[in-house]
Design a protein around this motif. Structure first.
Motif, PDB file in Angstrom:
ATOM      1  N   UNK A   3     -18.931 -69.052 -19.256  1.00 57.46           N
ATOM      2  CA  UNK A   3     -20.055 -68.261 -18.769  1.00 57.46           C
ATOM      3  C   UNK A   3     -19.689 -67.532 -17.471  1.00 57.46           C
ATOM      4  N   UNK A   4     -18.909 -68.203 -16.633  1.00 58.48           N
ATOM      5  CA  UNK A   4     -18.519 -67.586 -15.371  1.00 58.48           C
ATOM      6  C   UNK A   4     -17.684 -66.332 -15.612  1.00 58.48           C
ATOM      7  N   UNK A   5     -16.795 -66.382 -16.583  1.00 56.73           N
ATOM      8  CA  UNK A   5     -15.975 -65.212 -16.899  1.00 56.73           C
ATOM      9  C   UNK A   5     -16.853 -64.043 -17.331  1.00 56.73           C
ATOM     10  N   UNK A   6     -17.838 -64.331 -18.130  1.00 52.54           N
ATOM     11  CA  UNK A   6     -18.733 -63.278 -18.625  1.00 52.54           C
ATOM     12  C   UNK A   6     -19.531 -62.676 -17.475  1.00 52.54           C
ATOM     13  N   UNK A  31     -10.611 -64.540  -6.928  1.00 50.84           N
ATOM     14  CA  UNK A  31     -11.224 -65.362  -7.973  1.00 50.84           C
ATOM     15  C   UNK A  31     -11.771 -64.486  -9.098  1.00 50.84           C
ATOM     16  N   UNK A  32     -12.361 -63.359  -8.714  1.00 50.58           N
ATOM     17  CA  UNK A  32     -12.878 -62.427  -9.721  1.00 50.58           C
ATOM     18  C   UNK A  32     -11.729 -61.871 -10.557  1.00 50.58           C
ATOM     19  N   UNK A  33     -10.653 -61.421  -9.896  1.00 54.29           N
ATOM     20  CA  UNK A  33      -9.502 -60.857 -10.613  1.00 54.29           C
ATOM     21  C   UNK A  33      -8.908 -61.873 -11.570  1.00 54.29           C
ATOM     22  N   UNK A  34      -8.806 -63.109 -11.119  1.00 51.74           N
ATOM     23  CA  UNK A  34      -8.206 -64.156 -11.950  1.00 51.74           C
ATOM     24  C   UNK A  34      -9.048 -64.426 -13.194  1.00 51.74           C
ATOM     25  N   UNK A  35     -10.350 -64.489 -13.028  1.00 51.64           N
ATOM     26  CA  UNK A  35     -11.212 -64.752 -14.175  1.00 51.64           C
ATOM     27  C   UNK A  35     -11.199 -63.597 -15.176  1.00 51.64           C
ATOM     28  N   UNK A  36     -11.114 -62.361 -14.671  1.00 52.62           N
ATOM     29  CA  UNK A  36     -11.042 -61.203 -15.565  1.00 52.62           C
ATOM     30  C   UNK A  36      -9.748 -61.232 -16.365  1.00 52.62           C
ATOM     31  N   UNK A  37      -8.644 -61.548 -15.693  1.00 53.41           N
ATOM     32  CA  UNK A  37      -7.341 -61.655 -16.387  1.00 53.41           C
ATOM     33  C   UNK A  37      -7.399 -62.756 -17.443  1.00 53.41           C
ATOM     34  N   UNK A  38      -7.982 -63.893 -17.105  1.00 50.32           N
ATOM     35  CA  UNK A  38      -8.092 -64.995 -18.064  1.00 50.32           C
ATOM     36  C   UNK A  38      -8.909 -64.583 -19.292  1.00 50.32           C
ATOM     37  N   UNK A  39      -9.977 -63.821 -19.041  1.00 46.70           N
ATOM     38  CA  UNK A  39     -10.816 -63.352 -20.148  1.00 46.70           C
ATOM     39  C   UNK A  39     -10.045 -62.395 -21.039  1.00 46.70           C
ATOM     40  N   UNK A  40      -9.313 -61.456 -20.428  1.00 45.49           N
ATOM     41  CA  UNK A  40      -8.517 -60.507 -21.213  1.00 45.49           C
ATOM     42  C   UNK A  40      -7.438 -61.224 -22.012  1.00 45.49           C
TER      43      UNK A  40
END
Length: 301
Positions: A3-6, A31-40
């Motif tokens: 949910x955090x990634x979304x 932290x934002x950049x890392x979560x976006x990369x993880x989502x991609x």
């Protein structure tokens, strides 16, 4: 997919900037950049085109944003529904509206509703006519005030609340300004000031003129109702307006005159989704709207 990634993805997509999204989310930009990369990486596609800290959605990113936003709205509705069944008088109503109903109609209804349910909350969104219909159908919001009511639209349910007259607005020094009523044909040689293309009320005015044999000469366009009032006040043209838009303010430099031949009207109502049920607090407001405007119509008669 977390949910955090979304949540991070939606914030970045809406702001198109990593740092601004991080500030809004109250977290570090890394932290934002890392979560976006993880989502991609999890999806196996690039969602953004990077330009430093500024980003733009890829074509697939735009598709994902549309779908995931809808999904989040469904989740939000489900959460709210559980809470509101316990106490519907304290819930939230998401409602959209056009500019012509922003100054008087919707505020009056909300103010009256909150006299009975003072703890109810509202999330308001202004939109163009077709955006209101699409927004209700797609789940961006569950209810919209609208005028005219789209009687042929298959994606939404509709309820007419009232029918209002459309009146002429003229500069105070116009040769016809002292008339009690006007025939629309009498304005055929006047310059008109209208809303821009894309506003359904512009089409109502143009079609009313065409139906009696003339096409209005459009001298100026105003971005909203107040701009049109200002243009008429300055003597730059005449216009037609829903009577409700002149309830609160009418410049001393202008005069409103009822129209006859033809009597131009507009229906005003509320639309709701066909594929979803209203949440408890929204259902409460939906029923209130019908009762409220029925009472107003009764007293006018």
């Amino acid at each position: 997919m977390e949910m955090r990634q979304i949540q991070y993805f939606i914030e970045v997509a809406n702001r198109e900037h990593m740092t601004e999204a991080a500030v809004a989310l109250h977290v570090a930009q890394s932290a934002v950049s890392r979560q976006i990369v993880n989502l991609e990486n999890e999806l196996g596609v690039d969602l953004f085109i990077r330009e430093g800290r500024r980003v733009k959605l890829t074509p697939l990113g735009k598709i994902f944003l549309k779908r995931i936003t809808h999904a989040m709205n469904v989740i939000d509705d489900a959460t709210r529904e559980v809470k509101e069944y316990l106490d519907p008088e304290k819930g939230t109503i998401r409602i959209a509206f056009p500019i012509s109903l922003a100054a008087h109609t919707l505020p009056t209804a909300i103010s009256s509703f909150r006299m009975y349910y003072p703890e109810a909350k509202f999330q308001l969104k202004q939109g163009l006519y077709n955006d209101l219909i699409d927004g209700v159908a797609s789940g961006d919001f569950n209810m919209a005030l609208i005028g005219p009511v789209p009687m042929e639209e298959k994606k939404v349910n509709r309820k007419i609340l009232f029918t209002e007259n459309v009146v002429a607005l003229l500069p105070i020094h116009h040769p016809l300004a002292d008339r009690e009523t006007l025939r629309l044909r009498e304005l055929k040689d006047d310059p008109f000031v209208l809303l821009p293309e894309g506003f359904v009320f512009r089409d109502i005015v143009i079609n009313a003129c065409k139906d009696i044999g003339f096409e209005p000469q459009i001298a100026f366009e105003g971005d909203d109702i107040d701009a049109l009032k200002g243009l008429v006040s300055a003597g730059l043209g005449v216009t037609l307006m829903p009577e409700v838009t002149l309830m609160e303010s009418l410049s001393r430099s202008t005069v409103k005159i009822p129209l006859v031949e033809p009597n131009v009207t507009r229906t005003v109502g509320v639309i709701t989704p066909k594929e979803r049920v209203l949440l408890p607090t929204e259902q409460l407001f939906y029923q209130f709207l019908q009762d409220f405007f029925a009472r107003l119509s009764y007293f006018k008669e």
